[in-house]
Design a protein around this motif. Structure first.
Motif, PDB file in Angstrom:
ATOM      1  N   CYS A   1      51.245  40.503  47.733  1.00 54.65           N
ATOM      2  CA  CYS A   1      51.891  40.823  46.841  1.00 54.65           C
ATOM      3  C   CYS A   1      53.440  41.126  47.142  1.00 54.65           C
ATOM      4  CB  CYS A   1      51.731  42.448  47.497  1.00 54.65           C
ATOM      5  SG  CYS A   1      49.891  42.912  47.299  1.00 54.65           S
TER       6      CYS A   1
ATOM      7  N   LEU B   1      46.734  52.390  42.890  1.00 49.91           N
ATOM      8  CA  LEU B   1      46.065  50.985  43.641  1.00 49.91           C
ATOM      9  C   LEU B   1      45.140  50.982  44.437  1.00 49.91           C
ATOM     10  CD1 LEU B   1      49.661  49.175  44.903  1.00 49.91           C
ATOM     11  CD2 LEU B   1      48.115  48.101  43.591  1.00 49.91           C
TER      12      LEU B   1
ATOM     13  N   ARG C   1      41.891  49.040  44.366  1.00 50.86           N
ATOM     14  CA  ARG C   1      40.886  48.991  45.661  1.00 50.86           C
ATOM     15  C   ARG C   1      39.618  49.602  45.647  1.00 50.86           C
ATOM     16  NH1 ARG C   1      43.971  51.833  48.891  1.00 50.86           N
ATOM     17  NH2 ARG C   1      42.482  52.994  49.709  1.00 50.86           N
TER      18      ARG C   1
ATOM     19  N   SER D   1      42.690  45.066  53.414  1.00 52.62           N
ATOM     20  CA  SER D   1      44.469  45.092  52.003  1.00 52.62           C
ATOM     21  C   SER D   1      44.701  45.402  53.118  1.00 52.62           C
ATOM     22  CB  SER D   1      43.753  45.727  50.863  1.00 52.62           C
ATOM     23  OG  SER D   1      44.079  47.396  51.162  1.00 52.62           O
TER      24      SER D   1
ATOM     25  N   ARG E   1      48.942  47.488  53.573  1.00 50.63           N
ATOM     26  CA  ARG E   1      50.304  47.732  53.281  1.00 50.63           C
ATOM     27  C   ARG E   1      51.172  47.622  54.080  1.00 50.63           C
ATOM     28  NH1 ARG E   1      53.431  52.790  50.443  1.00 50.63           N
ATOM     29  NH2 ARG E   1      54.637  51.825  48.954  1.00 50.63           N
TER      30      ARG E   1
ATOM     31  N   TYR F   1      46.046  41.541  49.935  1.00 54.31           N
ATOM     32  CA  TYR F   1      44.855  42.040  49.765  1.00 54.31           C
ATOM     33  C   TYR F   1      43.606  40.795  49.985  1.00 54.31           C
ATOM     34  CZ  TYR F   1      45.846  46.154  47.195  1.00 54.31           C
ATOM     35  OH  TYR F   1      46.185  47.455  46.982  1.00 54.31           O
TER      36      TYR F   1
ATOM     37  N   LEU G   1      45.483  44.509  39.563  1.00 54.64           N
ATOM     38  CA  LEU G   1      46.839  45.009  40.635  1.00 54.64           C
ATOM     39  C   LEU G   1      47.768  45.404  39.815  1.00 54.64           C
ATOM     40  CD1 LEU G   1      45.225  42.969  44.043  1.00 54.64           C
ATOM     41  CD2 LEU G   1      44.897  45.647  43.473  1.00 54.64           C
TER      42      LEU G   1
ATOM     43  N   ASN H   1      50.784  48.238  39.233  1.00 47.09           N
ATOM     44  CA  ASN H   1      52.164  48.271  40.137  1.00 47.09           C
ATOM     45  C   ASN H   1      52.924  47.366  39.245  1.00 47.09           C
ATOM     46  OD1 ASN H   1      53.576  48.799  42.085  1.00 47.09           O
ATOM     47  ND2 ASN H   1      52.829  47.283  43.683  1.00 47.09           N
TER      48      ASN H   1
ATOM     49  N   TYR I   1      52.392  38.686  42.391  1.00 51.07           N
ATOM     50  CA  TYR I   1      51.366  38.382  43.162  1.00 51.07           C
ATOM     51  C   TYR I   1      50.825  36.520  43.212  1.00 51.07           C
ATOM     52  CZ  TYR I   1      50.050  43.604  43.582  1.00 51.07           C
ATOM     53  OH  TYR I   1      50.179  44.791  42.619  1.00 51.07           O
TER      54      TYR I   1
END
Length: 127
Positions: free
Chosen positions: A7, A29, A33, A45, A47, A82, A99, A103, A108
């Protein structure tokens, strides 16, 4: 086959989101997920924290040098990923589209993941 969905977005834009906007995006998201996880297709996954927290090990010198900041100097930064189990690239692209709908903005990158360290996994034909 496992695919990494990386991402990218402009970190300063994402960092400027209000807490409410950030929570709304993360909730959308999470729904994607959770759907992938419910299908047994999501391996992991995450962040990532801001690039200001990153360090890079430069191994093009001896001894290797640890420097502040991310490796790449780009307009968009890697903000998370992810790891999705998909039959093929088309299925991985479909997961990335879900995804992206949750967002908007940024991009991606979809990349197959080698699960064994064989030269044909790394240098083989595109999936």
């Amino acid at each position: 086959m496992l695919y990494a969905v990386l991402c990218y977005h402009m970190e300063d834009v994402v960092g400027a989101w209000s807490p409410a906007h950030d929570e709304a995006v993360m909730a959308r998201l999470a729904a994607v997920r959770d759907d992938l996880a419910g299908q047994g297709r999501l391996s992991l996954s995450a962040r990532l924290l801001p690039t200001t927290t990153a360090v890079t090990l430069r191994k093009d010198r001896e001894p290797p040098l640890l420097v502040d900041g991310p490796f790449a100097e780009t307009k968009e930064q890697l903000l998370g990923f992810y790891l999705v189990d998909c039959a093929d690239l088309a299925e991985a692209a479909s997961a990335a589209r879900e995804l992206a709908a949750a967002n908007p903005g940024g991009c991606y990158e979809i990349r197959p993941v080698a699960t064994a360290w064989k030269s044909n996994d790394v240098h083989g034909a595109r999936p």
